[in-house]
Design a protein around this motif. Structure first.
Motif, PDB file in Angstrom:
ATOM      1  N   SER A   1     -28.818  10.335  78.535  1.00 47.56           N
ATOM      2  CA  SER A   1     -29.148   8.995  78.997  1.00 47.56           C
ATOM      3  C   SER A   1     -29.990   8.318  77.929  1.00 47.56           C
ATOM      4  N   VAL A   2     -29.665   7.069  77.636  1.00 49.84           N
ATOM      5  CA  VAL A   2     -30.446   6.262  76.708  1.00 49.84           C
ATOM      6  C   VAL A   2     -31.279   5.308  77.553  1.00 49.84           C
ATOM      7  N   TYR A   3     -32.589   5.335  77.341  1.00 52.38           N
ATOM      8  CA  TYR A   3     -33.508   4.485  78.077  1.00 52.38           C
ATOM      9  C   TYR A   3     -34.048   3.381  77.179  1.00 52.38           C
ATOM     10  N   HIS A   4     -34.124   2.192  77.710  1.00 49.54           N
ATOM     11  CA  HIS A   4     -34.867   1.093  77.095  1.00 49.54           C
ATOM     12  C   HIS A   4     -36.039   0.865  78.027  1.00 49.54           C
ATOM     13  N   HIS A   5     -37.241   1.184  77.561  1.00 49.84           N
ATOM     14  CA  HIS A   5     -38.421   1.286  78.423  1.00 49.84           C
ATOM     15  C   HIS A   5     -38.091   2.322  79.497  1.00 49.84           C
ATOM     16  N   ASP A   6     -38.086   1.969  80.765  1.00 49.20           N
ATOM     17  CA  ASP A   6     -37.796   2.947  81.815  1.00 49.20           C
ATOM     18  C   ASP A   6     -36.439   2.731  82.462  1.00 49.20           C
ATOM     19  N   GLU A   7     -35.593   1.923  81.855  1.00 49.74           N
ATOM     20  CA  GLU A   7     -34.287   1.606  82.424  1.00 49.74           C
ATOM     21  C   GLU A   7     -33.185   2.306  81.633  1.00 49.74           C
ATOM     22  N   ILE A   8     -32.284   2.989  82.353  1.00 50.19           N
ATOM     23  CA  ILE A   8     -31.130   3.604  81.685  1.00 50.19           C
ATOM     24  C   ILE A   8     -30.166   2.499  81.294  1.00 50.19           C
ATOM     25  N   ILE A   9     -29.833   2.456  79.992  1.00 51.88           N
ATOM     26  CA  ILE A   9     -28.883   1.448  79.523  1.00 51.88           C
ATOM     27  C   ILE A   9     -27.543   2.054  79.143  1.00 51.88           C
ATOM     28  N   LYS A  10     -27.497   3.356  78.891  1.00 49.78           N
ATOM     29  CA  LYS A  10     -26.237   4.037  78.570  1.00 49.78           C
ATOM     30  C   LYS A  10     -26.330   5.482  79.017  1.00 49.78           C
ATOM     31  N   GLN A  11     -25.179   6.043  79.408  1.00 48.39           N
ATOM     32  CA  GLN A  11     -25.073   7.476  79.679  1.00 48.39           C
ATOM     33  C   GLN A  11     -23.750   7.957  79.117  1.00 48.39           C
ATOM     34  N   TYR A  12     -23.752   9.184  78.619  1.00 47.19           N
ATOM     35  CA  TYR A  12     -22.552   9.764  78.031  1.00 47.19           C
ATOM     36  C   TYR A  12     -22.410  11.216  78.480  1.00 47.19           C
ATOM     37  N   LEU A  13     -21.198  11.651  78.692  1.00 49.44           N
ATOM     38  CA  LEU A  13     -20.895  13.046  78.945  1.00 49.44           C
ATOM     39  C   LEU A  13     -20.808  13.754  77.598  1.00 49.44           C
ATOM     40  N   VAL A  14     -21.350  14.982  77.501  1.00 49.58           N
ATOM     41  CA  VAL A  14     -21.426  15.684  76.220  1.00 49.58           C
ATOM     42  C   VAL A  14     -21.055  17.157  76.380  1.00 49.58           C
ATOM     43  N   ALA A  15     -20.843  17.820  75.254  1.00 46.89           N
ATOM     44  CA  ALA A  15     -20.724  19.276  75.203  1.00 46.89           C
ATOM     45  C   ALA A  15     -22.021  19.802  74.597  1.00 46.89           C
ATOM     46  N   ILE A  16     -22.423  21.004  75.009  1.00 46.60           N
ATOM     47  CA  ILE A  16     -23.701  21.574  74.563  1.00 46.60           C
ATOM     48  C   ILE A  16     -23.472  22.945  73.927  1.00 46.60           C
ATOM     49  N   GLY A  17     -24.563  23.576  73.529  1.00 48.01           N
ATOM     50  CA  GLY A  17     -24.494  24.880  72.880  1.00 48.01           C
ATOM     51  C   GLY A  17     -24.004  25.987  73.790  1.00 48.01           C
ATOM     52  N   GLN A  18     -23.226  26.879  73.210  1.00 46.80           N
ATOM     53  CA  GLN A  18     -22.675  28.014  73.944  1.00 46.80           C
ATOM     54  C   GLN A  18     -23.699  29.146  74.042  1.00 46.80           C
ATOM     55  N   THR A  19     -23.376  30.191  74.800  1.00 48.16           N
ATOM     56  CA  THR A  19     -24.244  31.353  74.944  1.00 48.16           C
ATOM     57  C   THR A  19     -24.564  31.921  73.565  1.00 48.16           C
ATOM     58  N   GLU A  20     -25.835  32.231  73.357  1.00 49.51           N
ATOM     59  CA  GLU A  20     -26.393  32.729  72.107  1.00 49.51           C
ATOM     60  C   GLU A  20     -26.501  31.658  71.024  1.00 49.51           C
ATOM     61  N   TRP A  21     -26.059  30.454  71.305  1.00 53.87           N
ATOM     62  CA  TRP A  21     -26.222  29.301  70.402  1.00 53.87           C
ATOM     63  C   TRP A  21     -26.699  28.101  71.241  1.00 53.87           C
ATOM     64  N   GLU A  22     -27.553  28.368  72.231  1.00 56.75           N
ATOM     65  CA  GLU A  22     -27.959  27.330  73.170  1.00 56.75           C
ATOM     66  C   GLU A  22     -28.638  26.158  72.464  1.00 56.75           C
ATOM     67  N   THR A  23     -28.436  24.985  73.029  1.00 53.94           N
ATOM     68  CA  THR A  23     -29.129  23.791  72.542  1.00 53.94           C
ATOM     69  C   THR A  23     -30.610  23.960  72.856  1.00 53.94           C
TER      70      THR A  23
END
Length: 194
Positions: A79-101
């Protein structure tokens, strides 16, 4: 307004003008604050929970201190916030097991367009534009250590968005990371949490 003193009359006039101005803005929407009414393409039907939010208007190129990014690993979204308001959200992929984000508080330390990629195990460098380069069209780094670099980047495998598949980085659709790139400056806070 006849029986009001001059100060009360001025205040009432200002209130009426402010209400009139807001009504005109809502009617014309000059800042393009209303969400776009677009249909997803067939390619991205599996990303039904991807959220498109309002884009800040033409005159509001936000200062870096006004923007922050929150990465929610369990929900696989940012989520991208401008002050305390969400202005954008994106679905993402993250780190796998043993390579966690990694979790924690960071800030943007690097930005580049069409980056080359260095394989974290073999050290092989894959130039930008090659099919084997998993970084896509943008790189936004927020952690650099002896173990490597972590950041947001595009991908050459868009069907894996939403999975735990990377070597610790946060993968995004190329169009999404290009959009995110326009909001973030060096020093923008990045918070990563489970």
């Amino acid at each position: 307004m006849q029986g009001l003193n001059p100060l009360s009359r001025s205040f009432a006039f200002l209130c009426l003008m402010a209400a009139f101005g807001l009504a005109i803005m809502e009617w014309r929407d000059p800042l393009d604050w209303k969400s776009a009414n677009t249909q997803p393409t067939d390619t991205f039907q599996n990303l039904s929970n991807r959220i498109s939010s309002r884009r800040l208007g033409w005159f509001t190129r936000v200062k870096e201190s006004d923007v922050r990014v929150m990465v929610e690993l369990s929900d696989r979204k940012i989520s991208v916030y401008h002050h305390d308001e969400i202005i954008k959200q994106y679905l993402v992929a993250i780190g796998q097991t043993e390579w966690e984000t990694p979790e924690g508080s960071f800030e943007v330390i690097q930005k580049s367009e069409y980056p080359a990629w260095q394989h974290p195990i073999t050290g092989e460098i894959i130039p930008a534009g090659r099919k084997q380069n998993p970084l896509g069209s943008r790189w936004i780094g927020f952690l650099s250590s002896k173990d490597g670099e972590i950041g947001f980047h595009g991908t050459n495998e868009e069907s894996l968005i939403g999975e735990a598949i990377s070597h610790g980085c946060i993968r995004m659709l190329n169009e999404d990371v290009e959009d995110l790139y326009t909001y973030l400056e060096l020093g923008t806070p990045v918070i990563v949490k489970r």
